[in-house]
Design a protein around this motif. Structure first.
Motif, PDB file in Angstrom:
ATOM      1  N   LEU A 509      10.494 -18.333  22.488  1.00  0.00           N
ATOM      2  CA  LEU A 509       9.916 -17.915  21.212  1.00  0.00           C
ATOM      3  C   LEU A 509       9.155 -19.027  20.499  1.00  0.00           C
ATOM      4  O   LEU A 509       8.446 -18.766  19.529  1.00  0.00           O
ATOM      5  N   TRP A 510       9.289 -20.256  20.975  1.00  0.00           N
ATOM      6  CA  TRP A 510       8.738 -21.387  20.227  1.00  0.00           C
ATOM      7  C   TRP A 510       7.219 -21.480  20.383  1.00  0.00           C
ATOM      8  O   TRP A 510       6.672 -21.280  21.455  1.00  0.00           O
ATOM      9  N   THR A 511       6.548 -21.800  19.266  1.00  0.00           N
ATOM     10  CA  THR A 511       5.107 -22.033  19.227  1.00  0.00           C
ATOM     11  C   THR A 511       4.863 -23.301  18.412  1.00  0.00           C
ATOM     12  O   THR A 511       5.799 -23.853  17.812  1.00  0.00           O
ATOM     13  N   PRO A 512       3.619 -23.790  18.321  1.00  0.00           N
ATOM     14  CA  PRO A 512       3.352 -24.954  17.472  1.00  0.00           C
ATOM     15  C   PRO A 512       3.707 -24.739  16.011  1.00  0.00           C
ATOM     16  O   PRO A 512       3.890 -25.710  15.268  1.00  0.00           O
ATOM     17  N   GLU A 518       8.673 -12.098  16.963  1.00  0.00           N
ATOM     18  CA  GLU A 518       9.029 -11.325  18.154  1.00  0.00           C
ATOM     19  C   GLU A 518       8.133 -11.736  19.312  1.00  0.00           C
ATOM     20  O   GLU A 518       6.927 -11.943  19.132  1.00  0.00           O
ATOM     21  N   LEU A 519       8.723 -11.848  20.488  1.00  0.00           N
ATOM     22  CA  LEU A 519       7.961 -12.128  21.700  1.00  0.00           C
ATOM     23  C   LEU A 519       7.602 -10.793  22.337  1.00  0.00           C
ATOM     24  O   LEU A 519       8.334 -10.257  23.166  1.00  0.00           O
ATOM     25  N   ASN A 520       6.462 -10.271  21.929  1.00  0.00           N
ATOM     26  CA  ASN A 520       6.043  -8.943  22.388  1.00  0.00           C
ATOM     27  C   ASN A 520       4.592  -9.025  22.838  1.00  0.00           C
ATOM     28  O   ASN A 520       3.677  -9.133  22.014  1.00  0.00           O
ATOM     29  N   TRP A 530       7.395 -16.534  10.533  1.00  0.00           N
ATOM     30  CA  TRP A 530       7.949 -16.743   9.191  1.00  0.00           C
ATOM     31  C   TRP A 530       8.817 -17.997   9.280  1.00  0.00           C
ATOM     32  O   TRP A 530       9.751 -18.049  10.085  1.00  0.00           O
ATOM     33  N   ASP A 531       8.532 -18.986   8.450  1.00  0.00           N
ATOM     34  CA  ASP A 531       9.267 -20.244   8.565  1.00  0.00           C
ATOM     35  C   ASP A 531      10.764 -20.078   8.368  1.00  0.00           C
ATOM     36  O   ASP A 531      11.559 -20.835   8.915  1.00  0.00           O
ATOM     37  N   ARG A 532      11.169 -19.093   7.589  1.00  0.00           N
ATOM     38  CA  ARG A 532      12.612 -18.903   7.381  1.00  0.00           C
ATOM     39  C   ARG A 532      13.322 -18.680   8.715  1.00  0.00           C
ATOM     40  O   ARG A 532      14.448 -19.139   8.912  1.00  0.00           O
ATOM     41  N   GLY A 533      12.666 -17.971   9.639  1.00  0.00           N
ATOM     42  CA  GLY A 533      13.257 -17.763  10.960  1.00  0.00           C
ATOM     43  C   GLY A 533      13.387 -19.065  11.727  1.00  0.00           C
ATOM     44  O   GLY A 533      14.404 -19.322  12.376  1.00  0.00           O
ATOM     45  N   THR A 534      12.356 -19.907  11.666  1.00  0.00           N
ATOM     46  CA  THR A 534      12.401 -21.205  12.336  1.00  0.00           C
ATOM     47  C   THR A 534      13.488 -22.089  11.753  1.00  0.00           C
ATOM     48  O   THR A 534      14.236 -22.759  12.485  1.00  0.00           O
ATOM     49  N   LEU A 535      13.609 -22.101  10.440  1.00  0.00           N
ATOM     50  CA  LEU A 535      14.577 -22.977   9.772  1.00  0.00           C
ATOM     51  C   LEU A 535      16.005 -22.536  10.058  1.00  0.00           C
ATOM     52  O   LEU A 535      16.902 -23.373  10.258  1.00  0.00           O
TER      53      LEU A 535
END
Length: 670
Positions: A509-512, A518-520, A530-535
């Protein structure tokens, strides 16, 4: 007004163009400088053209400053000034975003004349961000101009200070033109007046190497309130006092300056976005759309539990007001609780169940444990108890909680029961069990603990699934694509599928720009984030022990947000809202360090644990002045060989000094 709106539209389009990276020659524009600032040095090659924007806030004002530098190094500024309390008269849904706003471009800049020649300050040499925004212009006819922009912390006012310096060897005679722009509007609360003016003298004599300061004031008022007569020195002193308070509490020092600097800036953004309202002081997201209102996710779950750590009384008061507002609005039956109270709390958002009861159970119990005030905890306890009971009532035959959607509010499918709601409910049960024990509710403490154990098994049975060849989680029954919120079981301490889930988050799922929603491969918008998901994801993978890979991703993410093409804070989302600097995401950045890297866990008012982790790439970490109730905690970790030297101080007195293995839990009684 048409010209102003057109200027803003052009600025937004330019910023979108640059932020999407369509013309970027490089990835890094900024450098960390002294005094905890970052600087964009335009004397270096390939760092322009470029554009960006930043939001800054005080209790009665917020401003989004759009700035663009063209190929000739010429600066264009658009200032969108938002006065949150001045509600305009709007119908339908727009009343929820009905803030009085004014936009100003270069037309408000005063003219500066020398020997009948207009000094036009277009080019700039550098830009600095340090809790303020400062532009350093290229000298014109031996006159240097420095412009510093920031909000008033207490007035309905934004300021822009101009400092003119004579860098030559002869006296310079300057004339400064007048700026006086008044605008009136009949709004929901009365007559609104906005005023732009400056306090410069008409004529000045500048001796060699001397400077002259004057200030542009952007103000607004209701009815007979004053719109002028402000003193820059007082406004500056109040902003500086705020920045000093934030700087000198919850101090992070690691061997990585990017993480340290973004942590400090995140403290600023999380803490400045607090507004006066009819609910009292409230923390709000910002981003042009979300002021003088509270949400079950942004305030109750994200930012509220952060402010006790910071020991910032204004933030703590705002958090308490949010919890009190939700307490006041507990439904009499078991209908969904309102998930937001906007525009002074007068416009609630109700009817849709986003898993808000789970958010409330989780976030409220965390705040109360960290705030460690038994009287206030007892007062708020009915909100937690109602939230737990509501979630339990919403369980289906398979033992998981049903909800209409999650905090993304239907932007993407969630089925009838989603992993976010259930993981948050699990975390809420654990925390509520600890809090109930502290308050003497022994039977509830035992019950909630037992329910959490049962829910953990149900989460495994219902959501555990193989996707993309990984034994991780499906987000809902029928879901076949990896989703960002599969990180939440790790955040809550459920690690039965930790390795596969970490691989999904940090590789698939990781990107720059961090973790995809979602990986779709079939979606029309493959780069939605959404940064909240990354954090949350990094918080979970650190906590689960995947230190090296998580650290690599954290450094990359932090570099992009701090010194990349859109700085200097975590953002909300893209493409929606074009990566605005919503404030609760900054609170989540700070929390991922504390609750992720340190694995901070609290089980009572007077006890907590950490699980130290370090590596060659992060051999030391120190947090000073972390507040728990009235106590001041400092944690110093240093990697020595294959052990971590762990020193913990209570109110500056050392209480623990020992060496532990990486990943070994350290428990502390205070």
């Amino acid at each position: 007004m048409i010209n102003k709106r057109f200027s803003l539209i052009i600025a937004i389009l330019l910023n979108t163009y640059f932020l999407m990276g369509q013309t970027q020659p490089i990835d890094t524009y900024w450098e960390i400088s002294s005094s905890q600032s970052i600087v964009w040095d335009l004397n270096k090659p390939n760092v322009y053209p470029h554009g960006d924007n930043i939001e800054m806030s005080g209790k009665k004002v917020s401003a989004i400053i759009y700035y663009d530098v063209n190929k000739d190094r010429e600066l264009k500024i658009n200032r969108e000034i938002i006065y949150p309390q001045l509600r305009t008269i709007e119908d339908d849904w727009r009343k929820y975003r009905a803030y009085y706003k004014q936009t100003y471009s270069d037309e408000v800049d005063p003219t500066i004349t020398m020997d009948r020649f207009n000094l036009v300050f277009k080019q700039i040499d550098s830009v600095k961000i340090d809790g303020k925004l400062t532009f350093y212009h290229t000298p014109v006819e031996g006159i240097m101009l420095k412009r510093t922009l920031f909000p008033s912390m207490n007035e309905r006012l934004f300021v822009e200070n101009w400092e003119l310096t004579n860098s030559g060897h002869h006296v310079k005679e300057l004339q400064i033109g007048n700026t006086n722009i008044l605008d009136e509007l009949i709004g929901h609360k009365g007559k609104y007046t906005s005023h732009v003016y400056h306090d410069a003298e008409k004529k000045i004599s500048l001796s060699p190497q001397s400077s002259y300061n004057f200030t542009l004031y952007f103000s607004a008022a209701i009815d007979d309130e004053p719109v002028n007569g402000f003193r820059f020195e007082q406004i500056k002193a109040e902003r500086d006092a705020f920045l000093n308070t934030i700087k000198n509490n919850l101090i992070l020092e690691t061997s990585n300056p990017v993480i340290d600097q973004l942590f400090y800036f995140s403290k600023i953004r999380a803490s400045e976005s607090i507004f006066e309202s009819k609910m009292g002081l409230v923390h709000s997201p910002g981003g042009e759309n979300y002021y003088i209102g509270i949400w079950a996710n942004d305030q109750v779950e994200y930012s509220g539990p952060f402010f006790p750590f910071l020991g910032y009384n204004t933030g703590i008061e705002a958090a308490k007001n949010a919890y009190l507002m939700f307490l006041k609005n507990i439904p009499e039956d078991f209908t969904p609780i309102c998930y937001a109270f906007e525009i002074d709390g007068e416009l609630p958002n109700c009817g849709k169940d986003r898993g808000d009861a789970a958010m409330i159970a989780y976030g409220t119990s965390q705040f109360l444990m960290r705030y460690a005030d038994e009287d206030f905890a007892r007062k708020i306890w009915p909100l937690i108890e109602w939230s737990v009971n509501y979630c339990h009532k919403m369980m289906n035959a398979e033992g998981v909680v049903l909800s209409d959607t999650d905090e993304m509010e239907g932007r993407i499918s969630t089925g009838e029961a989603n992993l976010s709601t259930n993981a948050l409910y699990y975390g809420g049960l654990k925390n509520a069990s600890y809090l109930a024990n502290e308050l003497g509710y022994d039977s509830l403490s035992v019950l909630y603990s037992q329910l959490s154990i049962e829910l953990s098994a149900n989460i495994e049975n219902y959501f555990g699934y193989e996707i993309e060849g990984l034994n991780t989680y499906r987000y809902f029954k029928g879901n076949t694509h990896l989703r960002h919120w599969i990180c939440l079981p790790l955040v809550m301490g459920i690690e039965s599928r930790a390795e596969a889930t970490a691989t999904a988050l940090l590789d698939k799922l990781w990107t720059p720009n961090g973790v995809l929603v979602e990986l779709n491969p079939n979606t029309k918008e493959p780069n939605v984030f959404w940064d909240r998901g990354t954090l949350y994801a990094l918080r979970g993978t650190f906590k689960a022990g995947f230190f090296d890979k998580s650290l690599e991703k954290l450094i990359n993410y932090s570099s992009k947000r701090l010194i990349g093409n859109h700085v200097p804070y975590p953002v909300e989302a893209f493409p929606e809202n074009n990566m605005k600097h919503l404030s609760a995401e900054s609170a989540l950045y700070c929390r991922l360090i504390i609750e992720g890297i340190l694995s901070f866990e609290q089980t009572a008012f007077n006890s907590f644990s950490i699980t130290p982790q370090l590596s060659d790439k992060l051999p030391s970490l120190s947090i000073k002045k972390l507040h728990l109730g009235n106590n001041n905690i400092s944690i110093n970790l240093t990697r020595i060989g294959d052990k971590i030297e762990t020193k913990i101080y209570l109110n500056e007195v050392e209480i623990i000094n020992k060496r532990v293995k990486s990943g070994e839990k350290v428990e502390i009684e205070i």
